[in-house]
Design a protein around this motif. Structure first.
Motif, PDB file in Angstrom:
ATOM      1  N   ASP A   1     -34.520  31.085-148.921  1.00  0.00           N
ATOM      2  CA  ASP A   1     -33.962  31.635-147.690  1.00  0.00           C
ATOM      3  C   ASP A   1     -34.111  33.144-147.727  1.00  0.00           C
ATOM      4  O   ASP A   1     -33.416  33.839-148.487  1.00  0.00           O
ATOM      5  CB  ASP A   1     -32.488  31.241-147.549  1.00  0.00           C
TER       6      ASP A   1
ATOM      7  N   ASN B   1     -39.019  33.453-142.285  1.00  0.00           N
ATOM      8  CA  ASN B   1     -38.432  32.198-142.759  1.00  0.00           C
ATOM      9  C   ASN B   1     -39.511  31.318-143.356  1.00  0.00           C
ATOM     10  O   ASN B   1     -40.540  31.064-142.727  1.00  0.00           O
ATOM     11  CB  ASN B   1     -37.739  31.438-141.639  1.00  0.00           C
TER      12      ASN B   1
ATOM     13  N   ASP C   1     -36.479  25.532-144.140  1.00  0.00           N
ATOM     14  CA  ASP C   1     -36.409  24.601-143.020  1.00  0.00           C
ATOM     15  C   ASP C   1     -36.474  25.361-141.694  1.00  0.00           C
ATOM     16  O   ASP C   1     -35.790  26.370-141.509  1.00  0.00           O
ATOM     17  CB  ASP C   1     -35.086  23.834-143.122  1.00  0.00           C
ATOM     18  N   ALA C   2     -37.269  24.856-140.753  1.00  0.00           N
ATOM     19  CA  ALA C   2     -37.416  25.524-139.462  1.00  0.00           C
ATOM     20  C   ALA C   2     -36.104  25.630-138.698  1.00  0.00           C
ATOM     21  O   ALA C   2     -35.944  26.501-137.839  1.00  0.00           O
ATOM     22  CB  ALA C   2     -38.449  24.790-138.605  1.00  0.00           C
ATOM     23  N   GLN C   3     -35.154  24.769-139.023  1.00  0.00           N
ATOM     24  CA  GLN C   3     -33.856  24.834-138.359  1.00  0.00           C
ATOM     25  C   GLN C   3     -33.084  26.093-138.766  1.00  0.00           C
ATOM     26  O   GLN C   3     -32.101  26.451-138.131  1.00  0.00           O
ATOM     27  CB  GLN C   3     -33.035  23.578-138.691  1.00  0.00           C
ATOM     28  N   ARG C   4     -33.571  26.780-139.807  1.00  0.00           N
ATOM     29  CA  ARG C   4     -32.947  28.027-140.231  1.00  0.00           C
ATOM     30  C   ARG C   4     -33.796  29.240-139.862  1.00  0.00           C
ATOM     31  O   ARG C   4     -33.570  30.347-140.388  1.00  0.00           O
ATOM     32  CB  ARG C   4     -32.672  27.999-141.740  1.00  0.00           C
ATOM     33  N   ASP C   5     -34.755  29.048-138.960  1.00  0.00           N
ATOM     34  CA  ASP C   5     -35.659  30.137-138.578  1.00  0.00           C
ATOM     35  C   ASP C   5     -34.919  31.422-138.239  1.00  0.00           C
ATOM     36  O   ASP C   5     -35.120  32.464-138.860  1.00  0.00           O
ATOM     37  CB  ASP C   5     -36.492  29.742-137.349  1.00  0.00           C
TER      38      ASP C   5
ATOM     39  N   TYR D   1     -31.675  32.256-138.276  1.00  0.00           N
ATOM     40  CA  TYR D   1     -30.670  32.745-139.221  1.00  0.00           C
ATOM     41  C   TYR D   1     -31.348  33.636-140.268  1.00  0.00           C
ATOM     42  O   TYR D   1     -30.977  34.787-140.484  1.00  0.00           O
ATOM     43  CB  TYR D   1     -29.965  31.585-139.920  1.00  0.00           C
TER      44      TYR D   1
ATOM     45  N   ASP E   1     -32.247  30.335-130.072  1.00  0.00           N
ATOM     46  CA  ASP E   1     -32.186  28.988-130.619  1.00  0.00           C
ATOM     47  C   ASP E   1     -32.241  29.079-132.142  1.00  0.00           C
ATOM     48  O   ASP E   1     -32.592  30.121-132.701  1.00  0.00           O
ATOM     49  CB  ASP E   1     -33.367  28.164-130.096  1.00  0.00           C
ATOM     50  N   TYR E   2     -31.912  28.011-132.844  1.00  0.00           N
ATOM     51  CA  TYR E   2     -32.042  28.002-134.287  1.00  0.00           C
ATOM     52  C   TYR E   2     -33.507  28.158-134.696  1.00  0.00           C
ATOM     53  O   TYR E   2     -33.812  28.850-135.666  1.00  0.00           O
ATOM     54  CB  TYR E   2     -31.488  26.695-134.875  1.00  0.00           C
ATOM     55  N   ARG E   3     -34.395  27.541-133.957  1.00  0.00           N
ATOM     56  CA  ARG E   3     -35.825  27.655-134.239  1.00  0.00           C
ATOM     57  C   ARG E   3     -36.419  28.821-133.457  1.00  0.00           C
ATOM     58  O   ARG E   3     -35.892  29.216-132.425  1.00  0.00           O
ATOM     59  CB  ARG E   3     -36.549  26.346-133.886  1.00  0.00           C
TER      60      ARG E   3
ATOM     61  N   HIS F   1     -28.273  28.838-128.432  1.00  0.00           N
ATOM     62  CA  HIS F   1     -27.417  27.795-128.996  1.00  0.00           C
ATOM     63  C   HIS F   1     -25.978  28.240-129.199  1.00  0.00           C
ATOM     64  O   HIS F   1     -25.049  27.545-128.781  1.00  0.00           O
ATOM     65  CB  HIS F   1     -27.990  27.285-130.322  1.00  0.00           C
TER      66      HIS F   1
END
Length: 393
Positions: free
Chosen positions: A73, A118, A121-125, A127, A170-172, A180
């Motif tokens: 991360d 990042n 995981d793409a869901q943490r783009d 962040y 968005d997350y991504r 989001h």
């Protein structure tokens, strides 16, 4: 604790080149070597200085050759670099020069061609991206390193290009009709303000949309709507998604508005009251390694009380500082633990120790005011510089 050189506090506002010239050949590191700059004796104690040094020693001892503390991360790795920077340690110089350089290089070298910071995981783009971009902004402001500057420039363009139509994210890393939640806005807000502080231009329309998005997450608790008189007069708090109000989101909303120069927004004192109430409830637990609240919440609470200042800073900061000192793990017989803190909610294992220790060090180092983001005063022209507007009283 004596008050140290004021040059180190305001030096970066003069510009990096002039600051280096005034500080001498060693640049920032020479000024940092003079010791922390504090506004009052109460901000730093001998115990907090020792805890900060133990935390930095843990980060240095456990970093590893890649510089990433076994984490992919980039935001967390960036926080590791931020801990050193906030204590005045510069890349390639002095006691922790190699460690901070390795951490920053890990972030820069793993930046995607698109500018995305990042590789997890793409869901943490967004962040990881927002947090890492914020750190790169601080590092660039303190070093002027062109490699960092190029990565930051691409990262800022990605933030602008992925902003959703309602001003959030968005997350991504993708543009959507709606963002989001507030936790994503504050990450990008800090990255944008970090860039402004270090000389980058930020699009005014991006900032204006962000400010509107932040205000949209404020929830009046008396069923009032929007910005009307009933909402201003009644209680309310910033929320995660329009519904869930937490101390983390109260602090995040305050930080966003402060970063964009909305110092007079009526929502700020309401949320500061909520933060102070929760800080007063904290209970000390000696040596268990748990940071107050959790690392994410502490990170924003600390910045909110610093940015608002006044009685909030004077009353709440010593509580957080002393709790960090008490909670720090002290196990000289265990090098993998001695001097660390850990996150208590979101990240576990060694990355959780990285998260907690980085945030703990950052909080204890805030009174040093070495970071550009901590040196900026309440400059009225900032509103025009980033495109913000004064909130009506």
């Amino acid at each position: 604790m004596s008050v140290r050189y004021r040059l180190a506090v305001r030096g970066w506002l003069l510009g990096p080149a002039l600051f280096v010239a005034l500080c001498g050949p060693a640049g920032v590191s020479q000024c940092a070597a003079q010791g922390p700059v504090v506004d009052a004796d109460w901000e730093i104690t001998p115990e907090s200085e020792q805890a900060l040094e133990r935390g930095l020693a843990w980060l240095a001892r456990t970093q590893g050759p890649q510089g990433n503390w076994e984490s992919n991360d980039l935001g967390l790795v960036g926080l590791g670099a931020l801990a050193f920077l906030s204590a005045g340690h510069m890349p390639g110089r002095g006691k922790y020069g190699d460690e901070v350089d390795r951490a920053l290089q890990f972030v820069v070298k793993n930046a995607r061609p698109s500018g995305l910071l990042n590789i997890a995981d793409a869901q943490r783009d967004m962040y990881n991206h927002g947090l890492a971009a914020f750190v790169l902004g601080q590092a660039y402001g303190m070093t002027g390193d062109p490699q960092i500057g190029r990565a930051l420039d691409r990262a800022l363009k990605l933030i602008a290009n992925t902003q959703c139509e309602d001003g959030g994210w968005d997350y991504r890393a993708r543009r959507q009709p709606r963002g989001h939640d507030l936790s994503l806005v504050v990450m990008q807000a800090k990255a944008l303000r970090s860039a402004v502080d270090t000389g980058f231009e930020v699009r005014g329309d991006v900032v204006r949309l962000s400010i509107g998005s932040v205000r949209g997450y404020y929830k009046p608790l008396n069923n009032a709507k929007g910005d009307d008189l009933a909402a201003r007069e009644g209680p309310g708090q910033f929320t995660y998604d329009g519904h869930r109000d937490t101390v983390a989101m109260a602090a995040a909303g305050v930080v966003c508005l402060q970063e964009f120069g909305q110092y007079d927004d009526w929502r700020i004192p309401k949320n500061m009251d909520a933060i102070t109430k929760e800080v007063s409830k904290l209970k000390q637990v000696r040596g268990n390694g748990e940071v107050p609240f959790d690392a994410y919440t502490l990170y924003y609470v600390g910045q909110a009380i610093y940015q608002v200042g006044g009685e909030h800073w004077r009353k709440d900061y010593p509580i957080l500082r002393d709790q960090l000192v008490q909670a720090q793990v002290r196990r000289p017989d265990s090098p993998n633990d001695d001097g660390c803190w850990r996150d208590t909610r979101w990240v576990h294992g060694k990355p959780g120790q990285l998260y907690g220790t980085s945030v703990g060090c950052f909080l204890l180092a805030i009174p040093n005011r070495y970071l550009p983001i901590l040196q900026e005063g309440k400059i009225e022209s900032l509103r025009e510089q980033v495109g913000g507007a004064r909130s009506p009283r």
